[in-house]
Design a protein around this motif. Sequence first.
Motif, PDB file in Angstrom:
ATOM      1  N   ASP A   1      -4.592   3.583   4.549  1.00 12.67           N
ATOM      2  CA  ASP A   1      -5.400   2.785   5.472  1.00 12.67           C
ATOM      3  C   ASP A   1      -6.810   2.541   4.947  1.00 12.67           C
ATOM      4  N   LYS A   2      -7.381   3.521   4.239  1.00  8.89           N
ATOM      5  CA  LYS A   2      -8.759   3.404   3.767  1.00  8.89           C
ATOM      6  C   LYS A   2      -8.861   2.969   2.305  1.00  8.89           C
TER       7      LYS A   2
ATOM      8  N   LYS B   1       0.841  -1.191   0.000  1.00  8.48           N
ATOM      9  CA  LYS B   1       0.000   0.000   0.000  1.00  8.48           C
ATOM     10  C   LYS B   1       0.877   1.242   0.000  1.00  8.48           C
TER      11      LYS B   1
ATOM     12  N   GLY C   1      -5.716   2.290  -0.027  1.00  3.27           N
ATOM     13  CA  GLY C   1      -4.685   1.299  -0.314  1.00  3.27           C
ATOM     14  C   GLY C   1      -4.295   1.182  -1.768  1.00  3.27           C
TER      15      GLY C   1
ATOM     16  N   HIS D   1       3.599   2.801   2.395  1.00  2.46           N
ATOM     17  CA  HIS D   1       3.033   3.305   3.639  1.00  2.46           C
ATOM     18  C   HIS D   1       3.759   2.749   4.850  1.00  2.46           C
TER      19      HIS D   1
END
Length: 623
Positions: free
Chosen positions: A224-225, A183, A227, A615
Amino acid sequence: MAPRRAATKAAAPAADTKPAVKKNASKAAAPKKVAAPKAAASKRAAPAPAPPADESESDASEVEEEEADVADGTDEVDEAPAPAPTKAKRAAPKKAAPAKKPTKAAAAAAAAAATNGDKKTTAAKAKPQRRGAQGGNKAREKAKQEAAPKKAAAPKKVAAPKKEKPVTLLKRNAVLNHAPTAKLDVFVFGEGSSGELGLGSKKVDGKKPIDVKRPRINHHLGADKVGVVALACGGMHAVALTHDNRILTWGQNDDHALGRDTNWDGGVRDIDDEESDDDDDDDSGMNPHESTPGEVNMSVLHPDAKITAVAACDSASFVLTDDGYVYAWGTFRGTDGVIGFTDNIRIQPTPALIPEVRNITRLAAGANHVLAMDKDGKVFTWGAGGQFQLGRRTIARRGHHAEAGLKPEPCGRFTKKHYAVDVSAGSYHSFYIDNNGQVWGWGLNNFSQTGLSDRAGVSEAMIERPTMVASLEDKKVKQVSAGVHHSIACTKDGKVLTWGRIDGHQTGLKKDFFTEDNAIFDDDDPTNGKPRILKEPTVLPDLEATFVAAGTDNNFSITSDGKVYSWGFSTNYQTGQGQIDDVEEPTPIDNTALRGRKVVWAGAGGQYSVVVAPHDDKAVNGN
């Protein structure tokens, strides 16, 4: 870098004519019955189907009329009012034989029947008919109509809405490609006035979504949401693949390059309004559906298919699946405007299969052409070919000056001993690297951007077919990237080479480096003229890279430890250096957002750029 059919119905058969109802005949011979007229069909005839498109050449005027509905995403048939029923000609009645004069007894019986009969009987039944007169026929017809049950008028049939064609699921091939899994944090910079930065249309934390001077993390693409795992930059739009197999797009959608509906009823901002204060205005006036990443409906894919790569032209987008199929949407453009998506489709608004290519492992996109490499190393090209960027001759479409090859075809002869291992594309030129490490280039060559100095400096200079770039023969090139008039490469041992146009500092070399041996000058005068073209690939001193990327007139290189350098044309902040002056030499991008991050990829469009970092390294580096 990175480029609108109706079901017909047969006319219904004419309604059957009702048989005449028999009447009780009097002793007098009745005249022969007249044939009842047939009821005229009230249903309108269906339009004739369009003639099939020519496989080799498509007429632009016919294609535009046939496919205007496709561009709108509808296939409507206008409901014309049904024509009024035509009056059938009545057959002339045969001359009736003269009736015999009734006897006195018969006349008396008839009078008694008329007096004592049913008073509701019509005059037509009781009144004797006039000899041989047309009025007798009319009376009999009226009596038949009253006696026969009235037939209910058939309701007017309305053309049924066109049914969507069922999606034909392709047979799954063997898995050839694997999607990336890391990600990414996505950092954007540049102009962004067409929504290509994907920051939305309003300020966030007091920051405008346009004119971003230095890399800024895109808050709509949070790892996180969302990706994101892969990206592609088109001219004025971008495409992203997420970890859960979704495709997101943003930017300009004039030719359906986003593959989704972005209609918006919002207002348009007057950029010439002197009373408006840009700094205080929270809304940029951009279409929020274009400037915000949105999901593309990819239901055309097989349920088990995984997307592994994305690519983008100026006005089209492409995805590659794990089993080697290619899907695309949008269109290709030439110097005269829209060329088309295929020979029969002008603009494709939603994802569609490219059926001519299978088992594909690599994609590369120029401004308006595409390269696809299959598992055997054969390279297919399609799109605009006016500058020989397809590496093959194409047939000019009628009504268009620009040559187009909208059907994918190989761009050369590939064998078991000679095949491609990688492909790349500039705006109007292309490359592939073969199994022996040699670079082959073709297309527009007016600035020697192919790496071949043939006719460099001549405005119409072109390399018609893939030709080995001799000056890169021993360089062990592992990657090539290309802009409009320049190119860049990196070798297996980390060297960076540039060639082509100079005047925007695309090559990243100082002015005093150029001589009459390695460059072409304005007015052919190295003493007083400015250097215009670097004829052959040249190593940049003091720079190493594991990855390089070319924008329209700017470049990026990434080192093994994740530092990113940029240089070249910077009028729209596309270098990420916070300035609009050209950046003459490779310069590290150093700002708070990127400091301590390990950049692994860079991409650029016409007036914007993107860099990404895993990330996970955020926690490692404490940012």
